[in-house]
Design a protein around this motif. Structure first.
Motif, PDB file in Angstrom:
ATOM      1  N   PHE A  98      -0.926 -10.640  -5.531  1.00 39.49           N
ATOM      2  CA  PHE A  98      -1.573 -10.726  -6.845  1.00 39.49           C
ATOM      3  C   PHE A  98      -2.806  -9.790  -6.940  1.00 39.49           C
ATOM      4  O   PHE A  98      -2.834  -8.880  -7.771  1.00 39.49           O
ATOM      5  N   ALA A  99      -3.840 -10.053  -6.122  1.00 36.90           N
ATOM      6  CA  ALA A  99      -5.114  -9.326  -6.281  1.00 36.90           C
ATOM      7  C   ALA A  99      -4.957  -7.835  -6.012  1.00 36.90           C
ATOM      8  O   ALA A  99      -5.649  -7.010  -6.632  1.00 36.90           O
ATOM      9  N   TYR A 100      -4.097  -7.448  -5.100  1.00 39.79           N
ATOM     10  CA  TYR A 100      -3.915  -6.037  -4.782  1.00 39.79           C
ATOM     11  C   TYR A 100      -2.804  -5.382  -5.586  1.00 39.79           C
ATOM     12  O   TYR A 100      -2.455  -4.227  -5.298  1.00 39.79           O
ATOM     13  N   ALA A 101      -2.236  -6.071  -6.558  1.00 47.57           N
ATOM     14  CA  ALA A 101      -1.188  -5.485  -7.420  1.00 47.57           C
ATOM     15  C   ALA A 101      -1.873  -4.562  -8.430  1.00 47.57           C
ATOM     16  O   ALA A 101      -2.240  -4.975  -9.537  1.00 47.57           O
ATOM     17  N   VAL A 102      -2.019  -3.287  -8.049  1.00 56.98           N
ATOM     18  CA  VAL A 102      -2.851  -2.378  -8.806  1.00 56.98           C
ATOM     19  C   VAL A 102      -2.327  -2.150 -10.212  1.00 56.98           C
ATOM     20  O   VAL A 102      -3.086  -2.160 -11.190  1.00 56.98           O
ATOM     21  N   HIS A 103      -1.024  -1.995 -10.366  1.00 57.95           N
ATOM     22  CA  HIS A 103      -0.447  -1.648 -11.664  1.00 57.95           C
ATOM     23  C   HIS A 103       0.006  -2.870 -12.459  1.00 57.95           C
ATOM     24  O   HIS A 103       0.738  -2.726 -13.436  1.00 57.95           O
ATOM     25  N   GLN A 104      -0.402  -4.035 -12.043  1.00 55.49           N
ATOM     26  CA  GLN A 104      -0.044  -5.271 -12.761  1.00 55.49           C
ATOM     27  C   GLN A 104      -1.337  -6.015 -13.093  1.00 55.49           C
ATOM     28  O   GLN A 104      -1.786  -6.872 -12.337  1.00 55.49           O
ATOM     29  N   PRO A 105      -1.924  -5.721 -14.211  1.00 58.22           N
ATOM     30  CA  PRO A 105      -3.217  -6.347 -14.537  1.00 58.22           C
ATOM     31  C   PRO A 105      -3.132  -7.860 -14.665  1.00 58.22           C
ATOM     32  O   PRO A 105      -4.078  -8.564 -14.295  1.00 58.22           O
ATOM     33  N   ASN A 106      -2.025  -8.361 -15.183  1.00 58.92           N
ATOM     34  CA  ASN A 106      -1.914  -9.825 -15.311  1.00 58.92           C
ATOM     35  C   ASN A 106      -1.878 -10.484 -13.947  1.00 58.92           C
ATOM     36  O   ASN A 106      -2.475 -11.554 -13.733  1.00 58.92           O
TER      37      ASN A 106
END
Length: 1005
Positions: free
Chosen positions: A51-59
């Motif tokens: 979640f937190a490191y999902a750079v291209h997924q702001p949600n």
């Protein structure tokens, strides 16, 4: 995490993400109750990576952030063990491109910090760095969120930074610090950071934070600057942190903040700087008090202070408890003066209470209580803080030449305070300081100019407080008054300069000079590490040999006493570099700067004449060149310095100075014309006028450039006649009865021969009227030039001045001064019929009835009036004979014939060179020289000339007129029988002849 929680955290709606976070919180709480640490770490790891490191997924990032915050809340007191996994992903989200992600990162970190509290200090640097960037964020919501987080972190730091120790013993790796040697005395040593067990090290460390602050303090964004100033103010307000010890790392950036366009930034920065300045003042006063108390205790511990040896043994036999009770009853009193007895256990608390209750209106009582607390060994905040004042001064000076006036004012304010805080640290920077300070004294801003002048005055007082280096008998011309004043003890060491200015009246009356010396010496012992720092700074600005000698001398400082400390302070001042820095200001365009530089050189020469400004020094030519300055004030100061250098110097030095001065006049004729008189007069004010005139006369007598010698003699003679400063010299010239007066006159006469009119006026000043008349007879054999007539015209005007009032009164005594009439009538014969001719004729006509009889030859006068005035004539002749005998004695003593021959030879040389310059030919023949001397003795070839030349006519006319004045028989009773002018009148045209004849008759009349 189960699938529903994962889907909820990935949802785009905030309400669903919040609901999922609540479910996650319950799950983790259950794991905490069950002790399932593995599952908790798995969930935290899943929140970070999925979640937190999902750079291209702001949600997903938003969900991870709220999930990490929920996890921290659920962990509660156990969150410290998981912070190393929770904090990094939140920090990574602070740099996301999406503003909402950055905002939720602030919200998440806020919740985590609220739970972790003191444990969050382990990651203070990372959080501070992120907040520093967010302070200048373009989105208002992000800035508001960062502001809320910043307030919370500040509360935590203010509450726990000084004392909180993390429950996790494995602290994160510290940020790279500035490399400092282990034994470097400049490294700050703080009371709260002793060498200790790493497990007991506080979570917050200034040593790890300062490099980051130093990196960020040179930003230009006003919001970031406000953020940094607020943090610096907060950290400085925490007593146990002692941020002031790291002042050199941050003061440069704070000074730059004063140039910000935002008013709020400037006001906040000024407040922070004022706080630092007040703190270092307090620390300096505290250290001074500690050193004084220790010195007093050491003095009481000596046998001399405690009494005889028997009394010492008697005191030693007293019990420790009784001694302590007695000392406390003597030293501790309340405000009413009633003794207060305390036991051993109460002393520290009461002493601290006394320090806390210091009242500015009762300074004496507060100082007494502070001394008592120090005697009891109570730790006072700041007494162990070390501040590298040298680095602070270096940074301040680098900003003194700023274009911002507010920065310059602040720097001057700080430097002025350093004269009380640590004056000795200023000494190595004096050359550089003066290079920047003196131009500031000529600033257009009045407030800045006054501040610079105040600092300049304080710096001068500091230099003058150094050990007196003036040799006995080598004082300057203005130092006579200082000899009668009591000498100031040369005991000004570290705080000696401050002590001399700040000792209260009651304290100063009770302290002897030896006590002041003990206080200063003890202060040096207390600040032993600072001495090592000073020697290291001295090594960077002093040659290796000087440093080695300084280090050797320092080893015996404590045994040598205060004078050795003062000598070490004097070594810190680089006199040659200071003089070079001041000399460069001679070229400054502002008059105030040039005058201030000369004032400094005058002061330095008085204070250390053996170290600066020798005749072979490169500064001496610069001082001579400064005489060409356009400002009268600069020239006056320059002359004062040159006179001070020459005062009490040997003859070789003085002669070299006069020779260099004449060389300058010779090469710079404009200077001679515009400032020659001013320079001569100022030197005569400061030095012995007779010595100046004697030396100049000896040099000019041998001058090869006769034209320059004539001009210079004319200037010297004009000053001798008119200058009020030379009134005593004129009186001395009139006293030719003494041998010294005659020798002085002869020395001037031999040099004055370069200028005929000056020589004649010198004889008038000395009342040698017979010799002056002999000079006029030589004038008749010389070519009468326009220059000579102009000088005679000026002399006639001077004869009407108050200087020659005695001469005009002597016209009333023709029987005593018969040759005075002949001198003045001779001048009248030389002049054309001009305004000067009329002036002198009117003066002589006013006494002509008295003096005419004494002009006629004595034989003619006696033959015509022997029967009627025999008694009167005999009396007059007797008086004249007495005066003549008196002059005869002077003539024999001074060998007047030799002087007249000298005058004739020098004037022949002038005339020969003048003819060479006019014709451009080689050396004239002997017949030309003879004709120039005796124009009446014409050669046989000259008879072939149809008519005499105008020059020959003029010379013969003057010679004939003077012959008539001397009673010569070569002229007939008509006065024109053999005159060429008469022959010319008879043989020439009637118009010209009648005009010339009329002029001649008027002159004869």
């Amino acid at each position: 995490m189960n699938k529903e929680i994962q889907r909820g955290l990935n949802d785009r709606l905030y309400e669903k993400r919040k609901a999922a976070a609540l479910e996650l919180e319950k799950c983790i709480r259950q794991c905490v109750e069950d002790g399932d640490d593995a599952k908790i770490r798995t969930i935290v790891d899943q929140l970070c990576h999925d979640f937190a490191y999902a750079v291209h997924q702001p949600n997903a990032r938003n969900g991870g952030l709220i999930g990490l915050a929920a996890s921290a809340i659920a962990l509660g007191p156990h969150v410290a063990e998981y912070l190393e996994d929770i904090i990094p992903p939140v920090l990574a989200c602070f740099g996301d491109q999406d503003a909402r992600v950055r905002y939720y990162a602030c919200e998440s970190m806020y919740n985590i910090a609220k739970v972790a509290k003191g444990e969050i200090l382990l990651y203070f640097n990372e959080i501070f760095d992120a907040l520093c960037r967010l302070a200048a964020d373009s989105e208002l919501t992000v800035k508001n969120g960062a502001d809320l987080l910043d307030r919370l972190i500040k509360d935590i730091v203010a509450e726990k930074a000084a004392t909180y120790v993390s429950v996790i013993h494995t602290a994160p790796e510290p940020t790279p610090d500035i490399p400092v040697e282990e034994n470097d005395p400049s490294k700050p040593v703080l009371a709260h950071e002793p060498v200790q067990d790493p497990s007991n090290e506080p979570a917050f460390s200034l040593a790890r934070f300062i490099p980051l602050l130093t990196d960020r303090i040179y930003v230009i964004n006003p919001f970031t600057r406000m953020f940094l100033v607020s943090w610096i103010t907060l950290l400085d307000s925490i007593p146990d942190l002692e941020l002031v010890s790291y002042l050199p790392e941050i003061i440069g950036g704070l000074l730059n903040f004063l140039s910000d366009t935002n008013v709020d930034v400037r006001v906040a920065t000024q407040g922070a700087l004022d706080g630092f300045l007040a703190e270092i003042k307090r620390i300096s006063e505290l250290k001074r008090a500690v050193s004084e108390v220790k010195a007093q205790n050491a003095a009481r511990a000596t046998p001399e202070a405690m009494g005889t040896k028997a009394e010492v043994e008697n005191k030693a036999s007293v019990s420790a408890e009784g001694t302590e009770t007695e000392s406390l009853s003597e030293e501790f009193v309340n405000e009413a003066g009633v003794p207060v007895n305390r036991g051993r256990g109460e002393a520290p608390d009461n002493a601290r209470q006394a320090i806390d209750d210091i009242d500015e209106d009762d300074a004496a009582t507060s100082n007494f209580n502070m001394a008592a607390a120090i005697s009891e060994g109570v730790y006072l905040p700041g007494q162990d803080v070390k501040v590298d004042f040298a680095k602070v001064i270096d940074i301040l000076l680098s900003h003194l030449d700023s274009t911002e006036q507010e920065i310059q004012l602040t720097v001057l304010k700080w430097i002025e305070s350093f004269f009380e805080i640590s004056p000795d640290d200023l000494l190595p920077f004096v050359p550089r300081f003066l290079s920047l300070l003196l131009p500031t004294m000529a600033h257009d801003n009045g407030q800045l100019r006054k501040a610079a002048e105040k600092v300049n005055t304080d710096l001068m007082q500091l230099i003058m407080s150094l050990p007196d280096s003036v040799e006995d008998g080598k004082r300057g011309p203005d130092d006579e008054t200082t000899e009668s004043q009591p000498a100031t003890p040369s005991l000004l060491t570290r705080q000696g300069f401050v002590a001399a200015m700040s000792i209260s009246p009651t304290t100063s009356r009770s302290l002897s000079p030896s006590a002041i010396g003990r206080r200063s010496l003890s202060s040096d012992r207390v600040r032993g590490r600072d001495d090592e720092s000073i020697m290291s700074k001295l090594a960077s600005t002093t040659p290796p040999v000087a440093v080695a000698s300084s280090a050797n001398d320092e080893s015996g400082l404590e045994e040598a006493g205060p004078s050795s400390s003062a000598s070490k302070m004097e070594l810190l001042l680089d006199y040659p570099a200071t003089v070079n820095a001041l000399t460069l200001h001679f070229l400054n365009e502002r008059e105030e700067t040039r005058v201030a530089a000369l004032d400094w050189l005058i002061m330095l020469h008085k204070n250390a004449s053996r170290k600066i400004l020798a005749i072979n020094d490169g500064t001496f030519p610069a001082l001579l060149k400064t005489l060409s300055d356009s400002s009268d004030s600069v020239v006056t100061k320059d002359l004062q310095l040159l006179a001070q250098i020459s005062y009490n110097s040997d003859d070789d030095y003085f002669a070299s100075f006069m020779l260099n001065l004449l060389s300058l006049f010779s090469t710079d004729r404009k200077l001679l014309e515009t400032r020659g008189n001013l320079i001569i007069r100022q030197l005569c004010v400061s030095l012995n006028p007779e010595r100046i005139y004697r030396t100049l006369a000896e040099i000019l007598e041998k001058e090869d450039d006769v034209e320059f010698a004539s001009i210079m003699i004319q200037n010297l003679n004009n000053n001798l006649i008119t200058a009020p400063e030379l009134q005593g010299l004129r009186k001395r010239l009139r006293n030719l009865d003494t041998k010294d007066g005659t020798n002085f006159f002869v020395s001037l006469f031999r040099s004055w021969c370069h200028n005929a009119v000056a020589t004649f006026s010198l004889c008038l000043l000395a009342q040698a009227y017979e010799q002056a008349f002999h000079l006029l007879q030589i004038f008749a054999d010389l070519e009468i030039t326009i220059t000579l007539l102009i000088q005679v015209d000026k002399l006639i005007q001077l004869l009407e001045s108050p200087v020659f009032s005695y001469l005009r009164l002597q016209l009333l005594e023709p029987e005593k001064y018969p040759f005075l009439y002949r001198c003045l009538y001779g001048l009248l014969m030389l002049l054309p019929q001009s305004s000067a001719f009329a002036t002198l004729r009117n003066r002589l006509n006013s006494v002509s009835a008295i003096g005419y009889l004494h002009i006629v030859p004595p034989t003619a006068m006696l033959s015509s009036t022997a029967a009627s005035s025999g008694t009167s004539t005999s009396t007059s002749t007797s008086s004249a004979k007495q005066v003549y005998n008196r002059f005869k004695g002077r003539i024999d003593e001074a060998r007047w014939n030799d002087l007249l021959d000298k005058f004739r030879t020098v004037q022949m040389r002038h005339e020969r060179l003048r003819r060479q310059a006019q014709t451009g030919s080689g050396a004239p023949s002997s017949s030309d020289v003879a004709n120039s001397i005796h124009p009446g003795a014409q050669s046989a070839n000259a008879k072939q000339v149809a008519a005499p030349t105008p020059t020959t006519q003029q010379a013969h006319h003057h010679r004939s007129a003077l012959s008539f004045m001397s009673g010569s028989k070569s002229v007939g009773s008509s006065g024109i029988g053999s005159s060429p002018l008469a022959n010319n009148a008879n043989g020439g045209s009637s118009g010209v002849g009648s005009r010339e004849s009329r002029i001649f008759r008027n002159r004869a009349r």
